[in-house]
Design a protein around this motif. Sequence first.
Motif, mmCIF file in Angstrom:
data_model
loop_
_atom_site.group_PDB
_atom_site.id
_atom_site.type_symbol
_atom_site.label_atom_id
_atom_site.label_comp_id
_atom_site.label_asym_id
_atom_site.label_seq_id
_atom_site.Cartn_x
_atom_site.Cartn_y
_atom_site.Cartn_z
ATOM 1 N N LEU A 226 0.809 -1.216 0.000
ATOM 2 C CA LEU A 226 0.000 0.000 0.000
ATOM 3 C C LEU A 226 0.845 1.271 0.000
ATOM 4 O O LEU A 226 0.309 2.365 -0.147
ATOM 5 N N LEU A 231 -1.755 -0.185 -7.154
ATOM 6 C CA LEU A 231 -1.955 -1.569 -6.749
ATOM 7 C C LEU A 231 -2.625 -2.312 -7.901
ATOM 8 O O LEU A 231 -3.634 -1.846 -8.445
ATOM 9 N N CYS A 245 -2.994 3.486 -4.959
ATOM 10 C CA CYS A 245 -3.073 2.893 -3.622
ATOM 11 C C CYS A 245 -3.871 3.743 -2.651
ATOM 12 O O CYS A 245 -4.413 3.221 -1.674
ATOM 13 N N THR A 250 -9.699 1.296 -4.565
ATOM 14 C CA THR A 250 -8.640 0.290 -4.500
ATOM 15 C C THR A 250 -8.698 -0.463 -3.179
ATOM 16 O O THR A 250 -8.535 -1.683 -3.136
ATOM 17 N N HIS A 251 -8.964 0.251 -2.098
ATOM 18 C CA HIS A 251 -9.040 -0.396 -0.778
ATOM 19 C C HIS A 251 -10.167 -1.422 -0.750
ATOM 20 O O HIS A 251 -9.999 -2.537 -0.252
ATOM 21 N N VAL A 264 -8.468 -2.147 5.581
ATOM 22 C CA VAL A 264 -7.489 -1.125 5.214
ATOM 23 C C VAL A 264 -7.773 0.113 6.045
ATOM 24 O O VAL A 264 -8.904 0.616 6.070
ATOM 25 N N TRP A 271 -1.287 4.086 4.721
ATOM 26 C CA TRP A 271 -2.325 3.073 4.792
ATOM 27 C C TRP A 271 -1.732 1.749 5.248
ATOM 28 O O TRP A 271 -0.617 1.398 4.859
ATOM 29 N N ALA A 273 -2.828 -2.550 6.198
ATOM 30 C CA ALA A 273 -3.814 -3.617 6.062
ATOM 31 C C ALA A 273 -3.668 -4.563 7.243
ATOM 32 O O ALA A 273 -2.562 -4.991 7.577
ATOM 33 N N SER A 287 -12.594 0.472 5.131
ATOM 34 C CA SER A 287 -11.603 1.334 4.510
ATOM 35 C C SER A 287 -11.843 2.754 5.005
ATOM 36 O O SER A 287 -12.855 3.369 4.706
#
Length: 294
Positions: A226, A231, A245, A250-251, A264, A271, A273, A287
Motif C-alpha cells: 500500500l 496496486l 493505492c 482500491t481499498h 485497510v 495506509w 492492512a 476502509s
Amino acid sequence: MSARDAAMTAPPRGGEVMARSAVIKEALGARFSQARIGKKPILHATDLRLPAARWTAIVGPNGAGKSTLLRVLAGLLPADGVVRLQGKPLADWPARERARQLAWLGQGEAGTEDLLAFDVAMLGRLPHRAWLATPTAADHAAVEQALRATQAWDLRERRLGELSGGERQRVLLARALAVQAPVLLMDEPLAHLDPPHQADWLALARAQVATGGTVVSVLHELGMALQADDLLIIKGGQVVHHGPCASPTTHRALQAAFDWRVGVYQVKDRWVALPNGSPTGGARGVSVEPRNGS
C-alpha cells in the motif's frame, strides 16, 4: 545521495499522478488470452498497461497468478498474446538490449554458492559487456553502488553459500540494481528481510521511481504494498483491479480480493492492512477515508 534521501524527492503519488496517466509513458504492457504453466492455465484475458516512473505492487491471494504475471512481463514465460516493453513488443527486442532495459529479481533464486557476493552482484553488469570482456571501472562502480545501497558492501568478500537468507537476498537485490535498468521487476523482494532492511528496500523502490525508473513488485506484505503508487490486484487468474493505492475504490477491491478478511486503515500518513479474523463470523474491514485531503 542515499536511497532514503532520493526517496524524499519522489514525484507526487496516488490520484494526482494517476489523473495525468494519459501523458505518462508506458513502461510495460500486456494483452493475452491465456498464460499457462505446463498445460495448466493460470492467467486469463489479461489486458494491462503499467506506466513508467511509478511503482506498481502486484497483490492477491495465494495461487492467484501474481508470480506468473511477473514472469510473463519479464519474458520468462510465454503467453497467448503480446507483451510490450516501452511500447515495443518484447519479442522484437535484441536479447542484450532487453537485458539492459529490464532487470529481474526472482523468488527464491538459486545462485552459485561458491561465488563471492561481489562477483554475484557483478553478474548484473553482463548485459553491458562484450562476450568474455573483463569488467570496466564503470562496472566496478555500479556494483559498489548497488551493494552499498542494499547494505551488502561489507559482505562483498563472503561466499554466497555462507550468507543468511536475508544477507543473500540483499546481494541478489544488488545484482538486479547493478544492471541500472529503467524497469525493475521483483518477485517477493522482501523475503527473509528484517524490518529495517524492508524499510531500506522501500526507500530503494521510491528512489528508483524518483529518478524516472519503474518498479513492479509482487508482495505478500499488504501494508508495504500500500506504500506503492498503484496496486494491481489479481484473483483467480484475472486482474480484478488496477488503481492508485490511496483510492478508497482500491481499498475496497483489495478487501474483496481477500474475501473481506483484511481491513485497510489509515495510520498517520500511511495506509495499513490488518487481518479481520475467521472466514465465517469475522467482522468486515473498513476502509477509512483519507483525512486532510491525503
